[in-house]
Design a protein around this motif. Structure first.
Motif, PDB file in Angstrom:
ATOM      1  N   UNK A 409       0.823  -1.208   0.000  1.00  0.00           N
ATOM      2  CA  UNK A 409       0.000   0.000   0.000  1.00  0.00           C
ATOM      3  C   UNK A 409       0.856   1.257   0.000  1.00  0.00           C
ATOM      4  N   UNK A 410       1.950   1.227   0.768  1.00  0.00           N
ATOM      5  CA  UNK A 410       2.832   2.392   0.806  1.00  0.00           C
ATOM      6  C   UNK A 410       3.477   2.627  -0.552  1.00  0.00           C
ATOM      7  N   UNK A 411       3.870   1.563  -1.220  1.00  0.00           N
ATOM      8  CA  UNK A 411       4.461   1.700  -2.556  1.00  0.00           C
ATOM      9  C   UNK A 411       3.428   2.242  -3.528  1.00  0.00           C
ATOM     10  N   UNK A 412       2.217   1.740  -3.460  1.00  0.00           N
ATOM     11  CA  UNK A 412       1.159   2.232  -4.340  1.00  0.00           C
ATOM     12  C   UNK A 412       0.905   3.713  -4.109  1.00  0.00           C
ATOM     13  N   UNK A 413       0.920   4.106  -2.829  1.00  0.00           N
ATOM     14  CA  UNK A 413       0.682   5.513  -2.515  1.00  0.00           C
ATOM     15  C   UNK A 413       1.802   6.402  -3.042  1.00  0.00           C
ATOM     16  N   UNK A 414       3.026   5.932  -2.920  1.00  0.00           N
ATOM     17  CA  UNK A 414       4.148   6.742  -3.377  1.00  0.00           C
ATOM     18  C   UNK A 414       4.199   6.781  -4.896  1.00  0.00           C
ATOM     19  N   UNK A 415       3.726   5.717  -5.557  1.00  0.00           N
ATOM     20  CA  UNK A 415       3.636   5.740  -7.020  1.00  0.00           C
ATOM     21  C   UNK A 415       2.650   6.804  -7.461  1.00  0.00           C
ATOM     22  N   UNK A 416       1.502   6.858  -6.783  1.00  0.00           N
ATOM     23  CA  UNK A 416       0.499   7.866  -7.132  1.00  0.00           C
ATOM     24  C   UNK A 416       1.021   9.272  -6.877  1.00  0.00           C
ATOM     25  N   UNK A 417       1.675   9.462  -5.737  1.00  0.00           N
ATOM     26  CA  UNK A 417       2.180  10.794  -5.389  1.00  0.00           C
ATOM     27  C   UNK A 417       3.288  11.234  -6.324  1.00  0.00           C
ATOM     28  N   UNK A 418       4.218  10.335  -6.590  1.00  0.00           N
ATOM     29  CA  UNK A 418       5.355  10.696  -7.429  1.00  0.00           C
ATOM     30  C   UNK A 418       4.932  10.917  -8.872  1.00  0.00           C
ATOM     31  N   UNK A 419       3.972  10.125  -9.340  1.00  0.00           N
ATOM     32  CA  UNK A 419       3.554  10.229 -10.739  1.00  0.00           C
ATOM     33  C   UNK A 419       2.596  11.386 -10.974  1.00  0.00           C
ATOM     34  N   UNK A 420       2.059  11.964  -9.903  1.00  0.00           N
ATOM     35  CA  UNK A 420       1.081  13.035 -10.079  1.00  0.00           C
ATOM     36  C   UNK A 420       1.684  14.218 -10.820  1.00  0.00           C
ATOM     37  N   UNK A 421       2.977  14.436 -10.667  1.00  0.00           N
ATOM     38  CA  UNK A 421       3.618  15.545 -11.360  1.00  0.00           C
ATOM     39  C   UNK A 421       3.645  15.375 -12.863  1.00  0.00           C
ATOM     40  N   UNK A 422       3.420  14.146 -13.329  1.00  0.00           N
ATOM     41  CA  UNK A 422       3.446  13.911 -14.774  1.00  0.00           C
ATOM     42  C   UNK A 422       2.266  14.541 -15.486  1.00  0.00           C
ATOM     43  N   UNK A 423       1.249  15.007 -14.761  1.00  0.00           N
ATOM     44  CA  UNK A 423       0.081  15.620 -15.389  1.00  0.00           C
ATOM     45  C   UNK A 423       0.237  17.128 -15.547  1.00  0.00           C
ATOM     46  N   UNK A 424       1.366  17.679 -15.128  1.00  0.00           N
ATOM     47  CA  UNK A 424       1.553  19.127 -15.296  1.00  0.00           C
ATOM     48  C   UNK A 424       1.643  19.496 -16.771  1.00  0.00           C
ATOM     49  N   UNK A 425       1.037  20.606 -17.144  1.00  0.00           N
ATOM     50  CA  UNK A 425       0.975  21.027 -18.540  1.00  0.00           C
ATOM     51  C   UNK A 425       2.128  21.981 -18.835  1.00  0.00           C
ATOM     52  N   UNK A 426       2.940  21.689 -19.837  1.00  0.00           N
ATOM     53  CA  UNK A 426       4.032  22.609 -20.212  1.00  0.00           C
ATOM     54  C   UNK A 426       3.474  23.944 -20.686  1.00  0.00           C
ATOM     55  N   UNK A 427       4.264  25.005 -20.543  1.00  0.00           N
ATOM     56  CA  UNK A 427       3.794  26.346 -20.928  1.00  0.00           C
ATOM     57  C   UNK A 427       3.608  26.471 -22.432  1.00  0.00           C
ATOM     58  N   UNK A 428       4.449  25.743 -23.180  1.00  0.00           N
ATOM     59  CA  UNK A 428       4.338  25.925 -24.626  1.00  0.00           C
ATOM     60  C   UNK A 428       3.019  25.431 -25.174  1.00  0.00           C
ATOM     61  N   UNK A 429       2.336  24.564 -24.425  1.00  0.00           N
ATOM     62  CA  UNK A 429       1.023  24.118 -24.871  1.00  0.00           C
ATOM     63  C   UNK A 429       0.065  25.312 -24.968  1.00  0.00           C
ATOM     64  N   UNK A 430       0.136  26.226 -24.036  1.00  0.00           N
ATOM     65  CA  UNK A 430      -0.762  27.402 -24.052  1.00  0.00           C
ATOM     66  C   UNK A 430      -0.458  28.285 -25.262  1.00  0.00           C
ATOM     67  N   UNK A 431       0.823  28.469 -25.507  1.00  0.00           N
ATOM     68  CA  UNK A 431       1.212  29.306 -26.652  1.00  0.00           C
ATOM     69  C   UNK A 431       0.707  28.687 -27.945  1.00  0.00           C
ATOM     70  N   UNK A 432       0.948  27.370 -28.086  1.00  0.00           N
ATOM     71  CA  UNK A 432       0.500  26.701 -29.304  1.00  0.00           C
ATOM     72  C   UNK A 432      -1.022  26.705 -29.387  1.00  0.00           C
ATOM     73  N   UNK A 433      -1.699  26.545 -28.270  1.00  0.00           N
ATOM     74  CA  UNK A 433      -3.154  26.562 -28.267  1.00  0.00           C
ATOM     75  C   UNK A 433      -3.690  27.907 -28.757  1.00  0.00           C
TER      76      UNK A 433
END
Length: 547
Positions: A409-433
């Motif tokens: 369970x602790x490993x699963x929790x740390x996987x979720x916490x550590x991977x959450x940063x992967x959903x951050x949107x790069x700034x260039x996406x806004x420019x291109x949008x």
């Protein structure tokens, strides 16, 4: 109170503190008998130090018919104890005191109610002489009284007679276990007046040989006769020297502390606990086991699936954010790979530092993967326990498994916490949008312009002047150029998203490896290291107590 100090080595205070620490560290790890015995010794030593140090308690102990009561009377110079030959006559211990002022609390602690003054005998000021019941008495209460006082007195004088000096009960039950107390042990062969001179010498030689076999090499061995007075002066001189030295109490306590520390060092595990020492690996093996544990947790946590989802999820979100507005909405019907694993959606946008409480939807570890984790945990415990004594090896192995039920369970929790940063949107996406929408607006404008021109032509109305770019009119340029530019920007953005997804997956893999390693250290290695530290402290305390 100032305590006696050896020329070398720690003080009695330091040794007592070390024994208490060793007993505390052994709690739950060593047998209750060894731990309680050490604590009893520490308590007894502490109590004895607080009582009169100007008095030396000497006990006359022996078997029925050994003549210890007669010797007690002879030393006291008066008939204080009843004398018997074939059956025990001493039922409770009694004390003869030389200058007994201040000895009351000490005798109260010893629980010796019968006290006599022997002040008429000179040269023994400060002596408290006890006449104990027979250690081989047919009455259990007598034997228990002897056992109790043998553990408390400062100096033990064992009185034996020519008939029973080789009695196995005496040697196996008392003398041999007190081998470490040779500094506070004296053996007296009484009733030598009944033997011819040659026979007395042979008895002494034989007794000396038996004492050597008991581990009591070098203890004072005297031949006396309470009836004729032979050897009494020598015994009085020995007692007078020990009393004048005022060190018998500390020597007794030091011997008790050493014996208790030895018992702790060799004690087995608590009843019902697994024992046995492990062999083998050391620090290098521990490092290898740590890597094996990380690999097993890596597989059991489904990290490869998460890393792949990070790359795919990045590309998916990039298409949604930077794709051609005409077709990008179709992508919304396809699930986000990370959201499908319930990663990234449990925290507010831009707040990956918030604690993840719910479990992810990463596929559960298979039975084989769980077995690999269990094997890795067991291997860590075995490697750490290598070379340790049985009970401590068992404690280390148990420490490795102590938090195993929370590990997945602790490993699963740390996987979720550590991977959450992967959903951050790069700034260039806004420019291109923004650029996509501008191009799309131009395309829509061109289409609308062409629509107006088509309507005017259909209605046969005059058309306004039409600007051109070379040979191509501007409405067509806006329509066709906007469509081509939007598609081209989407393709370039998709290539950038593919590269960014691979880069983000590598970063996520590295971060997850570190985070899972940290969980392994916290849940498996940290308890093991704490147990090893406890063992190191225990051994240091035992060595100090033994010093």
């Amino acid at each position: 109170m100032k305590l006696l100090r050896r020329k070398e080595g720690p003080t009695l205070d330091a040794r007592l503190a070390a024994l208490r620490e060793a007993a505390a560290l052994g709690e739950g790890r060593l047998s209750e008998q060894a731990v309680s015995g050490a604590r009893t010794v520490a308590e007894r030593a502490g109590a004895r130090r607080e009582l009169s140090l100007d008095h030396t308690v000497v006990a006359l102990a022996g078997a029925t018919g050994s003549g210890k009561s007669s010797l007690y009377n002879a030393l006291a110079g008066q008939d204080l104890a009843a004398v018997g030959v074939t059956r025990p006559t001493t039922s409770t211990a009694q004390a003869a005191l030389w200058d007994g002022a201040g000895a009351g609390p000490l005798l109260d602690w010893l629980d010796v109610p019968h006290r006599h003054s022997a002040d008429g005998v000179a040269g023994l000021s400060g002596l408290v002489l006890l006449d104990l019941p027979d250690h081989d008495s047919i009455r259990l209460s007598h034997r228990l009284e002897v056992d109790r006082l043998v553990e408390l007195v400062d100096l033990l004088v064992w009185v034996v007679d020519p008939q029973k000096y080789a009695d196995a009960a005496l040697h196996e039950r008392y003398l041999r276990p007190l081998a470490g107390h040779r500094d506070v042990t004296v053996v007296v062969l009484n009733q030598v007046d009944r033997l011819p001179a040659g026979a007395a010498a042979r008895c002494l030689d034989d007794l000396r040989h038996l004492l050597t076999g008991d581990g009591l090499t070098g203890v004072p061995l005297l031949a006396v006769s309470a009836r004729t007075g032979q050897g009494l002066d020598e015994l009085r001189t020995l007692l007078g020297d020990r009393v004048a030295d005022r060190r018998s109490w500390s020597a007794r306590l030091a011997a008790d502390i050493t014996a208790a520390a030895d018992h702790l060092a060799t004690a087995g595990p608590p009843e019902g606990s697994p024992g046995g020492a492990a062999d083998g690996g050391g620090a290098k093996a521990m490092a290898g086991m740590e890597r094996a544990l990380s690999r097993a947790l890596w597989a059991a946590a489904g990290v490869p699936v998460v890393v792949e989802a990070v790359a795919k999820g990045h590309r998916h979100r990039a298409v949604v954010a930077t794709g051609w507005p005409v077709t990008r909405w179709l992508r919304r019907f396809r699930p986000d790979p990370l959201r499908r694993l319930r990663i990234g959606g449990a925290t507010p946008e831009g707040r990956p530092d918030r604690e993840i409480v719910a479990r992810t939807s990463v596929p559960a570890a298979t039975a084989g993967q769980r077995a690999q984790v269990d094997t890795a945990i067991r291997d860590v415990g075995e490697a750490a326990a290598s070379g340790l004594p049985g009970p401590w090896a068992a404690a280390v192995r148990q420490a490795a498994r102590s938090r195993a039920h929370d590990l997945i369970d602790a490993v699963d929790r740390v996987v979720a916490t550590t991977s959450a940063g992967a959903t951050r949107r790069p700034r260039w996406w806004r420019v291109v949008n923004v650029l996509q929408w501008l191009v799309f607006a131009g395309m829509v404008g061109g289409a609308g312009w062409l629509g107006v021109l088509f309507a005017l032509d259909y209605l046969r109305l005059p058309q306004p002047p039409l600007p051109h770019v070379g040979m191509v009119p501007w409405p067509t340029v806006l329509l066709v150029g906007g469509a081509l530019a939007g598609v081209l920007i989407a393709l370039v953005s998709r290539l950038a998203a593919w590269a960014g997804g691979r880069r983000r997956a590598r970063r996520a893999s590295k971060a997850l490896r570190g985070a899972i390693g940290k969980v392994g250290r916290e849940f498996v290695l940290a308890p093991v290291e704490a147990e090893l530290d406890a063992y190191a402290c225990f051994m240091a305390a035992v060595e100090l107590a033994r010093a």
